[in-house]
Scaffold this motif. Structure first.
Motif, PDB file in Angstrom:
ATOM      1  N   TYR A 314      54.402  32.692  61.196  1.00 57.48           N
ATOM      2  CA  TYR A 314      54.860  33.554  62.159  1.00 57.48           C
ATOM      3  C   TYR A 314      54.690  34.870  61.713  1.00 57.48           C
ATOM      4  O   TYR A 314      55.593  35.437  60.762  1.00 57.48           O
ATOM      5  CB  TYR A 314      55.951  33.018  63.065  1.00 57.48           C
ATOM      6  N   ARG A 330      58.904  33.828  68.644  1.00 51.20           N
ATOM      7  CA  ARG A 330      59.529  32.810  67.667  1.00 51.20           C
ATOM      8  C   ARG A 330      60.179  31.409  68.597  1.00 51.20           C
ATOM      9  O   ARG A 330      59.893  30.417  68.362  1.00 51.20           O
ATOM     10  CB  ARG A 330      60.610  33.400  66.989  1.00 51.20           C
ATOM     11  N   LEU A 333      57.058  29.382  70.140  1.00 49.79           N
ATOM     12  CA  LEU A 333      56.377  28.386  69.063  1.00 49.79           C
ATOM     13  C   LEU A 333      57.258  27.182  68.719  1.00 49.79           C
ATOM     14  O   LEU A 333      56.619  26.435  68.274  1.00 49.79           O
ATOM     15  CB  LEU A 333      56.158  29.476  67.713  1.00 49.79           C
ATOM     16  N   LEU A 340      58.322  26.963  61.610  1.00 53.08           N
ATOM     17  CA  LEU A 340      57.821  28.365  61.342  1.00 53.08           C
ATOM     18  C   LEU A 340      58.315  28.785  59.855  1.00 53.08           C
ATOM     19  O   LEU A 340      59.379  28.658  59.516  1.00 53.08           O
ATOM     20  CB  LEU A 340      58.125  29.567  62.415  1.00 53.08           C
ATOM     21  N   GLU A 342      58.333  32.515  58.566  1.00 57.99           N
ATOM     22  CA  GLU A 342      58.210  33.855  58.997  1.00 57.99           C
ATOM     23  C   GLU A 342      57.903  34.863  57.933  1.00 57.99           C
ATOM     24  O   GLU A 342      58.495  34.706  56.821  1.00 57.99           O
ATOM     25  CB  GLU A 342      59.242  34.320  59.874  1.00 57.99           C
ATOM     26  N   SER A 383      49.796  35.742  64.984  1.00 56.60           N
ATOM     27  CA  SER A 383      50.057  37.164  64.749  1.00 56.60           C
ATOM     28  C   SER A 383      49.965  37.772  66.283  1.00 56.60           C
ATOM     29  O   SER A 383      48.431  37.528  66.618  1.00 56.60           O
ATOM     30  CB  SER A 383      49.395  37.952  63.654  1.00 56.60           C
ATOM     31  N   PRO A 403      49.884  34.120  69.013  1.00 60.54           N
ATOM     32  CA  PRO A 403      50.588  32.962  69.275  1.00 60.54           C
ATOM     33  C   PRO A 403      50.229  32.199  70.715  1.00 60.54           C
ATOM     34  O   PRO A 403      50.337  31.037  70.656  1.00 60.54           O
ATOM     35  CB  PRO A 403      51.910  33.640  69.535  1.00 60.54           C
TER      36      PRO A 403
END
Length: 416
Positions: A314, A330, A333, A340, A342, A383, A403
């Motif tokens: 992410y 966040r 997802l 994830l 990040e 993104s 996303p």
């Protein structure tokens, strides 16, 4: 040429003149400013703090040069409006907003570039009417040279392909029953003319949720105009969009976005730029597609298929952070079953800043840490930013998408 009196420049800066003196020179902005942490930042005026100190020097009669001076204006161009500085500034200096207004003092002859940027929404609409011809031209060597000469966009940029506009597709589309009312899609140019398939998937899912999707009269968001210091032109675009969208909101319709630039424009930029009631009301009635789906989840209208527990990077794009959508992306997802990794690193493109021939190499330097991390991880990337996706795709060659594209196939609708 007689230099304008400081009072004239102060009027040009408007309320942001006060921000010049709010700066306490702490340097927090330097720690997050993408261009303040490059090999060229040995000069203090190439840093975020340095630019504000330079303005303080000018208004204290210490700086002998005019703010219109080519060297001063060149230093201001190293701010590409990522807005990361606003988040960390203790006294709340609105650095990008201030720099945009200093940029409008630029007297450098750039008539063709200014024309292109002022009319880029209309030009993209024209190109989208003839997508095959446009793509053939813009992806040819001659087309790249012409684009570089006319607008300063580097010939090294792999310009995204054109498609027939999403706006026309929506307006021609047979409407669903819409038992839950209408939603107005404020599309912005990238989804409207380039990533049209993304927009179509948004519309189709919203219709399955029982809404009628409409595309009210609209122009581009105008973010590029602000970043170029074309404040008057940005004001006119904002005024036109708000007038059209306000009439839609009056009928009880929510405004939907899928672009962080469009969301940021409606939620924050337009109310600050126009300062009127209409823009505030439009702001209050604007929702991003990620937020809308989270609301539907909270109401039990949708759920997510979590049978696949896939890993995903992410990427926290600058505009996603500035718009406050980071936690929402966040969460959705994660709800959709993704584990994830990040990365809160700037890709360096800064809208079209990094596409400019003059700053192209520097933009790659800014994004180098992100590129290296992505290569190590070697996972698909989510993104939200359109231009970040271009930059990552061109330099890392990974699967990078909005996303929404990663969750749309995992949405389960619970409506009867």
């Amino acid at each position: 040429m007689t230099l304008p009196e400081p009072s004239e420049i102060e009027r040009k800066l408007g309320e942001y003149f006060e921000d010049v003196w709010k700066c306490i020179r702490c340097g927090f902005c330097n720690s997050v400013c993408p261009t303040s942490n490059t090999s060229r930042s040995y000069m203090s005026s190439l840093t975020s703090r340095g630019r504000i100190i330079l303005l303080q020097a000018y208004f204290s009669d210490i700086l002998s040069k005019s703010l219109k001076d080519e060297e001063i204006q060149d230093l201001m161009q190293y701010c590409f409006g990522c807005r990361r500085c606003i988040e960390v500034c203790p006294p709340g200096v609105r650095i990008p907003n201030l720099i945009w207004r200093v940029k409008q003092l630029n007297d450098e002859p750039r008539h063709l570039r200014k024309f292109i940027l002022t009319h880029y929404g209309e030009l993209l609409r024209l190109f989208s009417r003839f997508p095959r011809l446009s793509n053939l031209l813009l992806h040819s060597y001659l087309g790249k040279i012409l684009l570089e000469v006319s607008s300063g966009i580097s010939r090294k940029i792999d310009f995204p392909v054109f498609n027939h506009s999403l706006e026309e597709w929506i307006n021609k589309r047979r409407k669903s029953n819409g038992s839950r009312g209408r939603i107005a899609y404020f599309i912005d140019v990238f989804t409207n003319y380039h990533e049209v398939e993304l927009g179509k998937k948004v519309v189709e899912l919203i219709e399955k949720l029982g809404y009628i999707v409409v595309a009210p009269p609209q122009r581009e968001a105008g973010t590029l105009l602000l970043e170029e210091g074309l404040i008057e032109e940005a004001y006119r675009v904002a005024e036109e969009n708000i007038e059209n969208l306000y009439n839609t909101v009056k009928d009880g319709v929510k405004i939907l976005t899928s672009s962080p630039a469009a969301y940021l424009a409606l939620k924050k930029d337009y109310p600050e730029l126009l300062g009127d009631t209409k823009s505030r009301i439009v702001s209050e009635n604007t929702v991003d597609i990620i937020q809308l789906l989270l609301n539907e989840y909270e109401e039990g209208t949708i759920d997510f298929d979590m049978s696949s527990q896939d890993q995903l990077v992410y990427h926290l794009s600058c505009f996603t952070k500035a718009s406050g959508l980071t936690k929402d992306v966040r969460r959705i997802l994660t709800l959709a079953g993704y584990r994830l990794k990040e990365l809160d690193l700037c890709c360096g493109i800064g809208g079209i800043w990094g596409m400019n021939k003059k700053y192209y190499d520097l933009s790659l330097e800014v994004g180098l840490n992100l590129f290296n991390e992505l290569k190590k991880i070697n996972l698909p990337v989510a993104s939200q930013s359109e231009t970040c996706r271009i930059q990552i795709k061109n330099n890392v060659l990974l699967d990078v998408r909005h996303p929404f594209s990663f969750i749309v196939d995992r949405v389960k609708i619970n409506m009867e």
